[in-house]
Design an enzyme around this catalytic site. Structure first.
Site, mmCIF file in Angstrom:
data_model
loop_
_atom_site.group_PDB
_atom_site.id
_atom_site.type_symbol
_atom_site.label_atom_id
_atom_site.label_comp_id
_atom_site.label_asym_id
_atom_site.label_seq_id
_atom_site.Cartn_x
_atom_site.Cartn_y
_atom_site.Cartn_z
ATOM 1 N N ARG A 10 0.839 -1.204 0.000
ATOM 2 C CA ARG A 10 0.000 0.000 0.000
ATOM 3 C C ARG A 10 0.875 1.255 0.000
ATOM 4 O O ARG A 10 1.999 1.244 0.486
ATOM 5 C CB ARG A 10 -0.895 0.033 1.239
ATOM 6 C CG ARG A 10 -1.962 -1.022 1.276
ATOM 7 C CD ARG A 10 -2.973 -0.760 2.395
ATOM 8 N NE ARG A 10 -2.333 -0.632 3.699
ATOM 9 C CZ ARG A 10 -2.516 0.387 4.539
ATOM 10 N NH1 ARG A 10 -3.290 1.394 4.179
ATOM 11 N NH2 ARG A 10 -1.938 0.411 5.704
ATOM 12 N N ASN A 20 6.940 1.278 2.405
ATOM 13 C CA ASN A 20 7.406 0.212 1.518
ATOM 14 C C ASN A 20 8.514 0.632 0.557
ATOM 15 O O ASN A 20 9.154 -0.230 -0.047
ATOM 16 C CB ASN A 20 6.215 -0.352 0.727
ATOM 17 C CG ASN A 20 5.229 -1.059 1.627
ATOM 18 O OD1 ASN A 20 5.608 -1.805 2.513
ATOM 19 N ND2 ASN A 20 3.947 -0.814 1.412
ATOM 20 N N ARG A 69 -4.235 -2.154 -7.265
ATOM 21 C CA ARG A 69 -5.060 -2.484 -6.106
ATOM 22 C C ARG A 69 -6.153 -1.434 -5.923
ATOM 23 O O ARG A 69 -5.897 -0.232 -6.021
ATOM 24 C CB ARG A 69 -4.164 -2.545 -4.871
ATOM 25 C CG ARG A 69 -4.824 -3.028 -3.593
ATOM 26 C CD ARG A 69 -3.730 -3.275 -2.563
ATOM 27 N NE ARG A 69 -4.257 -3.559 -1.242
ATOM 28 C CZ ARG A 69 -3.493 -3.848 -0.192
ATOM 29 N NH1 ARG A 69 -2.178 -3.885 -0.341
ATOM 30 N NH2 ARG A 69 -4.028 -4.100 0.982
ATOM 31 N N SER A 78 -8.344 -2.545 5.789
ATOM 32 C CA SER A 78 -8.435 -3.661 4.847
ATOM 33 C C SER A 78 -7.515 -4.802 5.268
ATOM 34 O O SER A 78 -6.393 -4.575 5.705
ATOM 35 C CB SER A 78 -8.059 -3.196 3.440
ATOM 36 O OG SER A 78 -8.917 -2.177 2.992
ATOM 37 N N SER A 80 -5.263 -8.322 4.567
ATOM 38 C CA SER A 80 -4.457 -8.917 3.498
ATOM 39 C C SER A 80 -5.276 -9.930 2.716
ATOM 40 O O SER A 80 -5.136 -10.047 1.497
ATOM 41 C CB SER A 80 -3.216 -9.599 4.087
ATOM 42 O OG SER A 80 -2.354 -8.653 4.687
ATOM 43 N N GLN A 101 6.219 -10.327 2.346
ATOM 44 C CA GLN A 101 5.964 -9.029 2.959
ATOM 45 C C GLN A 101 7.177 -8.107 2.847
ATOM 46 O O GLN A 101 8.309 -8.509 3.162
ATOM 47 C CB GLN A 101 5.561 -9.208 4.428
ATOM 48 C CG GLN A 101 4.317 -10.080 4.596
ATOM 49 C CD GLN A 101 3.551 -9.779 5.852
ATOM 50 O OE1 GLN A 101 2.424 -9.334 5.792
ATOM 51 N NE2 GLN A 101 4.160 -10.041 6.991
ATOM 52 N N ARG A 152 9.334 -24.069 36.124
ATOM 53 C CA ARG A 152 9.803 -23.264 35.000
ATOM 54 C C ARG A 152 10.815 -24.071 34.170
ATOM 55 O O ARG A 152 11.763 -24.635 34.714
ATOM 56 C CB ARG A 152 10.480 -21.981 35.502
ATOM 57 C CG ARG A 152 9.536 -21.010 36.173
ATOM 58 C CD ARG A 152 10.305 -19.862 36.823
ATOM 59 N NE ARG A 152 11.043 -19.103 35.835
ATOM 60 C CZ ARG A 152 10.544 -18.051 35.173
ATOM 61 N NH1 ARG A 152 9.297 -17.658 35.412
ATOM 62 N NH2 ARG A 152 11.276 -17.401 34.299
#
Length: 216
Positions: A10, A20, A69, A78, A80, A101, A152
């Site tokens: 996007r 991006n 898109r 929105s 994916s 990604q 633990r």
């Protein structure tokens, strides 16, 4: 079997403007995933789905295809999945898709090749990237989630847990279209060393990635 690579990119981002295509060592962030995707030589086609002309131009400079898109699938709310379904509806022909990604700049081609062999050669329905964690987790209500607080576990005695690394999600188009999920059916993982699993979510991560580049 037709295997496509897909990057959702996007133009808008709340944490980092135009995240991006922010530069990391003079290369846009999206370039750090497109290069290993191309070098892996496992994809019949590589696509970038974007609503941004600048991102589209940069993607084309790497020799990949661009899907325009829609605004409806590119809002902050929105999913994916919605963007993937829109892409599949518009561009038919892929049997499997690998969603990669942009936020994982330390992606290596060998991990894509490993995912390809599981999907194509061993007929998996879905494969995604993970790293191994030995974190002891608590709920907000202070309940131990993955261990017994009275006993633990020592790190060396515990195999740990898988955590999604966010690098990629491979799936059959049938799985997405019929079940509306990215992970299911015959499902496998590709374990990636944690040192390669930094995800870029904010400016701090971006600066940290620039520092990490000195070591890889």
């Amino acid at each position: 079997m037709v295997f496509w690579g897909l990057v959702l990119a996007r133009g808008s981002s709340k944490s980092i403007p135009h995240k991006n295509i922010q530069l990391l060592d003079n290369k846009p962030l999206i370039g750090w995933v497109l290069e290993p995707m191309k070098n892996s030589a496992v994809f019949d086609d590589i696509w970038v789905s974007t609503d941004d002309k600048q991102i589209a131009s940069i993607a084309q400079s790497y020799g990949v295809k661009v899907h325009d898109r829609s605004q409806e699938s590119a809002t902050d709310s929105s999913s994916s999945l919605a963007a993937i379904l829109e892409f599949i509806k518009t561009h038919r022909g892929a049997d499997q898709i690998c969603l990669v990604q942009c936020t994982s700049p330390f992606l290596r081609e060998q991990y894509l090749k490993s995912a390809y062999h599981l999907m194509i050669d061993q007929k998996y329905d879905s494969v995604f990237s993970v790293y191994r964690s030995h974190c002891l987790r608590w709920s907000i209500g202070l309940n131990a989630l993955n261990f017994d607080e009275h006993c633990r576990p020592r790190r060396q005695d515990w195999t740990g847990e898988y955590v999604e690394s966010g690098h990629f999600y491979c799936f059959t188009t049938a799985l997405v279209q019929n079940d509306g999920i990215l992970q299911g059916g015959k499902c496998g993982v590709i374990e990636i060393p944690k040192k390669f699993c930094l995800e870029i979510d904010d400016m701090f991560d971006l600066q940290l990635a620039k520092y990490y580049r000195n070591f890889f």
